[in-house]
Design a protein around this motif. Sequence first.
Motif, mmCIF file in Angstrom:
data_model
loop_
_atom_site.group_PDB
_atom_site.id
_atom_site.type_symbol
_atom_site.label_atom_id
_atom_site.label_comp_id
_atom_site.label_asym_id
_atom_site.label_seq_id
_atom_site.Cartn_x
_atom_site.Cartn_y
_atom_site.Cartn_z
ATOM 1 N N ASN A 185 30.718 30.522 32.211
ATOM 2 C CA ASN A 185 30.717 30.883 33.634
ATOM 3 C C ASN A 185 32.152 30.961 34.142
ATOM 4 O OD1 ASN A 185 30.195 31.327 36.298
ATOM 5 N ND2 ASN A 185 28.811 29.574 36.561
ATOM 6 N N LEU A 186 32.550 32.145 34.607
ATOM 7 C CA LEU A 186 33.920 32.329 35.096
ATOM 8 C C LEU A 186 34.210 31.481 36.329
ATOM 9 C CD1 LEU A 186 34.510 36.179 34.741
ATOM 10 C CD2 LEU A 186 35.732 34.350 33.566
ATOM 11 N N GLU A 187 33.182 31.167 37.091
ATOM 12 C CA GLU A 187 33.404 30.407 38.323
ATOM 13 C C GLU A 187 33.753 28.957 38.030
ATOM 14 O OE1 GLU A 187 29.963 30.961 40.686
ATOM 15 O OE2 GLU A 187 30.306 33.104 41.024
ATOM 16 N N ASP A 188 33.555 28.534 36.769
ATOM 17 C CA ASP A 188 33.851 27.139 36.418
ATOM 18 C C ASP A 188 35.304 26.930 36.012
ATOM 19 O OD1 ASP A 188 31.220 26.574 36.918
ATOM 20 O OD2 ASP A 188 30.590 26.726 34.805
ATOM 21 N N VAL A 189 36.066 28.006 35.894
ATOM 22 C CA VAL A 189 37.466 27.878 35.472
ATOM 23 C C VAL A 189 38.377 28.420 36.568
ATOM 24 C CG1 VAL A 189 36.980 28.021 33.006
ATOM 25 C CG2 VAL A 189 37.372 30.122 34.297
ATOM 26 N N GLU A 190 39.626 27.959 36.538
ATOM 27 C CA GLU A 190 40.621 28.445 37.494
ATOM 28 C C GLU A 190 41.407 29.577 36.836
ATOM 29 O OE1 GLU A 190 44.397 26.764 40.137
ATOM 30 O OE2 GLU A 190 42.999 25.361 39.174
ATOM 31 N N THR A 191 41.290 30.760 37.410
ATOM 32 C CA THR A 191 41.947 31.938 36.821
ATOM 33 C C THR A 191 42.531 32.815 37.918
ATOM 34 O OG1 THR A 191 41.584 33.966 35.548
ATOM 35 C CG2 THR A 191 39.699 33.105 36.766
ATOM 36 N N GLU A 192 43.652 33.438 37.592
ATOM 37 C CA GLU A 192 44.294 34.349 38.541
ATOM 38 C C GLU A 192 43.461 35.596 38.797
ATOM 39 O OE1 GLU A 192 48.848 34.834 38.442
ATOM 40 O OE2 GLU A 192 48.314 34.357 36.383
ATOM 41 N N LEU A 193 42.496 35.848 37.933
ATOM 42 C CA LEU A 193 41.732 37.083 38.040
ATOM 43 C C LEU A 193 41.082 37.229 39.413
ATOM 44 C CD1 LEU A 193 40.647 39.540 36.389
ATOM 45 C CD2 LEU A 193 38.590 38.178 35.987
ATOM 46 N N PHE A 194 40.586 36.117 39.982
ATOM 47 C CA PHE A 194 39.842 36.190 41.239
ATOM 48 C C PHE A 194 40.730 36.131 42.481
ATOM 49 C CE2 PHE A 194 36.250 34.088 38.692
ATOM 50 C CZ PHE A 194 35.800 35.323 38.252
ATOM 51 N N ASP A 195 42.042 36.001 42.296
ATOM 52 C CA ASP A 195 42.935 35.944 43.446
ATOM 53 C C ASP A 195 43.206 37.363 43.931
ATOM 54 O OD1 ASP A 195 44.767 35.453 45.378
ATOM 55 O OD2 ASP A 195 46.355 34.738 44.048
ATOM 56 N N VAL A 196 42.411 37.807 44.887
ATOM 57 C CA VAL A 196 42.537 39.165 45.414
ATOM 58 C C VAL A 196 43.144 39.149 46.818
ATOM 59 C CG1 VAL A 196 40.638 40.037 44.033
ATOM 60 C CG2 VAL A 196 40.176 39.111 46.314
ATOM 61 N N SER A 197 43.826 38.035 47.145
ATOM 62 C CA SER A 197 44.415 37.919 48.484
ATOM 63 C C SER A 197 45.731 38.675 48.613
ATOM 64 C CB SER A 197 44.641 36.442 48.823
ATOM 65 O OG SER A 197 45.561 35.867 47.891
ATOM 66 N N ASN A 198 46.326 39.061 47.487
ATOM 67 C CA ASN A 198 47.658 39.669 47.546
ATOM 68 C C ASN A 198 47.732 40.845 46.583
ATOM 69 O OD1 ASN A 198 50.288 39.760 48.555
ATOM 70 N ND2 ASN A 198 51.080 38.640 46.792
ATOM 71 N N LEU A 199 46.837 41.792 46.801
ATOM 72 C CA LEU A 199 46.754 42.941 45.897
ATOM 73 C C LEU A 199 47.841 43.947 46.256
ATOM 74 C CD1 LEU A 199 42.879 43.488 45.810
ATOM 75 C CD2 LEU A 199 44.314 42.318 44.139
ATOM 76 N N ARG A 200 48.781 44.142 45.328
ATOM 77 C CA ARG A 200 49.863 45.098 45.559
ATOM 78 C C ARG A 200 49.841 46.193 44.483
ATOM 79 N NH1 ARG A 200 53.122 43.205 49.646
ATOM 80 N NH2 ARG A 200 52.778 41.037 50.220
ATOM 81 N N PRO A 201 50.269 45.911 43.226
ATOM 82 C CA PRO A 201 50.126 46.957 42.204
ATOM 83 C C PRO A 201 48.671 47.375 42.015
ATOM 84 C CG PRO A 201 51.598 45.216 41.445
ATOM 85 C CD PRO A 201 50.959 44.715 42.684
ATOM 86 N N ALA A 202 47.761 46.406 42.115
ATOM 87 C CA ALA A 202 46.336 46.732 41.945
ATOM 88 C C ALA A 202 45.874 47.696 43.032
ATOM 89 C CB ALA A 202 45.513 45.455 41.965
ATOM 90 N N TYR A 203 46.388 47.498 44.248
ATOM 91 C CA TYR A 203 46.029 48.393 45.343
ATOM 92 C C TYR A 203 46.550 49.802 45.075
ATOM 93 C CZ TYR A 203 45.508 49.988 50.208
ATOM 94 O OH TYR A 203 45.159 50.671 51.346
#
Length: 1294
Positions: free
Chosen positions: A443-461
């Motif tokens: 379960n991805l929600e059980d680990v801490e990963t940068e993948l879910f940090d969508v608060s500062n989308l720059r290149p991804a945007y």
Amino acid sequence: MVDMAMFPALKPGVRNLPDTFNEAKLNTFSMLIFCAVWVAFVPAYVNSQGKYEDSVVVFVILASRCVVSSPIYSSSCRLQGQFHLNEMHKAGDVVLGGIFRIHFFSVFPDLSFTSEPPQPTCHGFDVVGFRMAETMAFAIDEINRNSNLLPNVTLGYSLYDNCFKLGIGFRAGLSAVSGQEERFILEDTCAGTPPVIGIVGDSSSTHSIAISSVLGLYRVPMVSHFATCSCLSDRQKFPSFFRTIPSDAFQVKAMIQIMKRFGWTWAGLLVSDDDYGLHAARSFQSDLAHSGGGCLAYLEVLPWGNDRDELRRIVDVMKKSTAHVVIVFAHESYMINLMEEVVRQNVTGLQWMASESWTAATALQTPDLMPYLAGTLGIAIRRGEIPGFREFLQQIRPDPHHNNSYGNNIVNQFWEFTFQCKFTPPPAGWVEAGGTLCNGKENLEDVETELFDVSNLRPAYNVYKAVYALAYALDDLLQCEPGRGPFSGHSCGNLKRLEPWQLVYYLEKVNFTTTFGDQVSFDENGDALAIYDVMNWLWLPDGTTEVQNVGEVKRSASKGEEFIIDEDKIFWNFESKKPPQSVCSESCPPGTRMARKKGEPVCCFDCIPCSEGEISNKTDAMGCTSCPEDFWSSPQRDHCVPKKTEFLSYHEPLGIGLTVACLLGTFMCAVVLGIFIYHRNTPIVSHAATCSCLSDRQKFPSFFRTIPSDAFQVVRQNVIGLQWMASEAWTAATVLQTPVFMPYLAGTLGIAIHRGEIPGFREFLLQTRPDLHHNSSYGNSIVNQFWEFTFQCRFAPPPTGWVEAGGPLCTGQEKLEEVETELLDISNLRLEYNVYKAVYALAYALDDMLQCEPGRGPFSGHSCGNLKELEPWQVVYYLEKVNFTTTFGDQVSFDENGDALPIYNIMNWLWLPDGKTKVQNVGEFKRSASRGAELTIDEEKIFWNFESKKPPRSVCSESCPPGTRMARKKGEPVCCFDCIPCSEGKISNKTDSMECTSCPEDFWSSPQRDHCVHKKTEFLSYHEPLGIGLTVASLLGTCMCAVVLGIFICHRSTPIVRANNSELSFQLLLSLKLCFLCSLLFIGRPRLWTCQLRHAAFGISFVLCVSCILVKTMVVLAVFKASKPGGGASLKWFGVLQQRGTVIILTLIQAAICTAWIVSASPTPYNNTQYHNDKIVYECAVGSTVGFAVLLGYIGSLASLSFLIAFISRNLPDSFNEAKLITFSMLIFCAVWVAFVPAYISSPGKYADAVEVFAILASAFGLLVALFGPKCYIILLRPERNTKKAIMGREIRT
């Protein structure tokens, strides 16, 4: 030429044989593709530079080999090789490609070319890069669910990992456009959609340049989300490249804006060793110099990989530099390596400025690095929001069945990195070492990963916008109405026959708005809207880091560039909590001028105080301005003030005393005034005063000058010719060697490729013949085009109207010998000679390979290469070892970089008398391992296109001769400067001196200001008229005293001599003689003994003189009183002994004063430079002003007492009339010495000594004449009156 017999499949009619012989059809089709690829190769190769040339070659080899390596009896082709890449795929009607950095590092095998090179491997999973790849997947999924955008069309994707390496990124680009299937079945119509219609990526500028330079040949659109190099805006080189991130050209301007805002004029620049960094450095240097906003203290290129020695050197440069601001244009992998060395050397106190590539890099925001990087100011890509993206990421699941394949393994790699497990089958020893196996149910929600940090989308945007840009372009293409399209015949594009260039057309016109409210469109260069956020790294008290937005910089068509920043929000990582100072030199305040330090940037200078009489009234003044004539510089040298006026004031004692004397001489002043008024129009003629103000005839009616006014000083330019220097690209260009151009280009010096000779080449060219059956095909049309150009004819079928217009048809039988063509001119083979050597190099390499003995080869298992299974990398191995000599005698071999021996000819364009041009060889420039670079040139052979027939002068400013200094012209290059003469007292003794040096104390500058000379000396000399005159007067007075003394001795028995103590008269004459002689001590260069003796001798002599007069006066008064009844008692106090004793005592008092003065503060010689800067006035310093005043005061008191007593006795009977003479002599004496004091104080240098000598002589002559003149007159001329009877007779008459 190509021998057509080698390709029977291309002969007319062969391809129409029965199917039994269908190899001809296959060969025809394969050779058509082969020739098309290589025809496209030529312009691409010529327009590519450096490593991109290799990229183009690789691509073309792969494309052509795909055709010609096919099995002979098959209708399919096989890929030359398959790249093992990390990929993600999704099927669709239209497939979009994507290239992202999903791993930080890669390992390439050793390329020894002795075996087939193995595939590179990647490591160091980048979660942020994976998130960008998933952003593209989400955008495509969102578009597929959108019924308004691309309805009835399903988008798919093929995403690749570039592992942050050019080679892998280029493999990904080739894979995207060619596919990864091992075999392609060729349809009869060869119709269909290419594997990828457009590509999103690459994130690196270098990768984008390489990939786009090849894909651009086929107009495959490429939309990058992170490649910022300004070079990618060149539409000629990259016609199908677009980007959703602004160009570095704007980022550089934003950096310079920040520097100007905080006053940083001195900064270091670090760039990555790739196109992104190197082009940024070039733009930064150019824009910084153009803006005048500062200078670079150093520019260093960060090395590829972890080169410890180079990084240590770079950090040492940073430590030693005085620049406190460091700007870095590099990707975060470079920064990670750099910061390891920064931490090791503990380099703190720097203000970092980050480019967009690492501003938001979380890998650098660690507790170990924040003491160094906290407070960083960076340029960041515009932030955006993507609704639903987090929920999409939470649905990611791995494919357990594809762990070992290369079809869809990126998600699996992410899964293994996140959960630290391995899919089956695991690596050897994994389970035994306690490693866990992945089951895909984690379960991805059980680990801490940068993948879910969508608060500062720059290149991804930006990725999100890039996908939507392609989708909108495709949607616009599909919305086209047949018959109203933009393409030829008003046609439209369609999915079945979709061409990439059609998509480029619509991509240029894309204009849409994202759900976040940002408008997306591209300008004529394929660049997006220029907008950046300004970020600051805030180091929180708990040790964590927050990258906060503190400003914005953007450019719009209406307002231009806008820069907004909130300085109060910025965190400064310094004790002061304020922006640091970062300047090479502090600004020069008013009162100083800038003097640039030679050999250093223009921001480095010294602040030199303005000389006396010069000012600068602004900051960073380049020069000091002289004050007007009646003004002088203030103590701070920042403004001119009226010169101090010095005059005799009514309010000072000296003025009050002299006012009385002035009133007595009013009449004389009136006479003098009348004379000056009468002669008021006396003309003045100046030879050096140039001020235009002096031309005002109302103010200066009698002023003339022999020098022009400042208003007439004009600089004339007389540009009579230019000396051209040519690169090898046009040194031998005959198109420029025409009679029209030669008056301008004659004498050109140029660099030319080394010339060679190719035996038999002309005969080969004469055999060139056209192919009459292939005029319209692309198989061999170049020769036909040459034939038509040379003979001005056309092959059948000719263009419409050609025959009607009288144009001839080509027969192919025309003779080349009968026309004048450059083709046959082989006297100057340069590029052709290089082609010749290149072909032979390949041939020798292939020959060496075929000479290999089986079992003794260089490849794996000591095998050799062979023609049937020939691999290109095997040829490379032998090509590195090629070493042969051409028939012209030139050796050909390659160094470790694949470069040949560098050698150039130096050519000169000789303009012959008949108007023709000859390009002659006048020298050579080459480099060898033993001697380095060598330049050999025969100057005698060079033709100079100037009247002087000599090389022209070409300097911005002539060298400054000795006696001047260089003063750089602000805003112009360092070669442009003025030559400012050194100020008085300063010199420069070499050419192009940056500064003038002050002369030592006893020296002064020569008139030329090029060396120091001894200052002129000034003192009252025996050799000048004034000294001679005073000496004569002194000796004359001495002689007169001697004569008078002789007269008195001869007539010592006469009553007039014996009257009133003749001994005192003799003492008085002796003292006067001493007074005359002591004046000689004031003439000549002062020595210690003369300084000590002059005032002592003067004081004692005059006291002796005045004492005698005083005693004489007192005796006269006493004798008169004694003559009266009861007055006889007074004479007992004035006997001879008493008179003698009084004189001695009064003189001894003066001697005591002089002794005390010399012992306590002795007068000494003094070199005075206060009066004149260029002169040394030798004078005697009095040592003690009090001593000098006491000496003069004592003389004055005695003289005053003598005058007073004599004045009282003036009315005595004639028998005592000496009192009258004493009164008159004392009046003269006192008048002289009263006038002496102001004259002495106001006289400079030697004139003070002259005044004192004059006073001594005047007073001495006055005493001599007044006291002894009448007596000598009686003795010599009226002896009848020199009797006792005569004297007594006067008494009786009285």
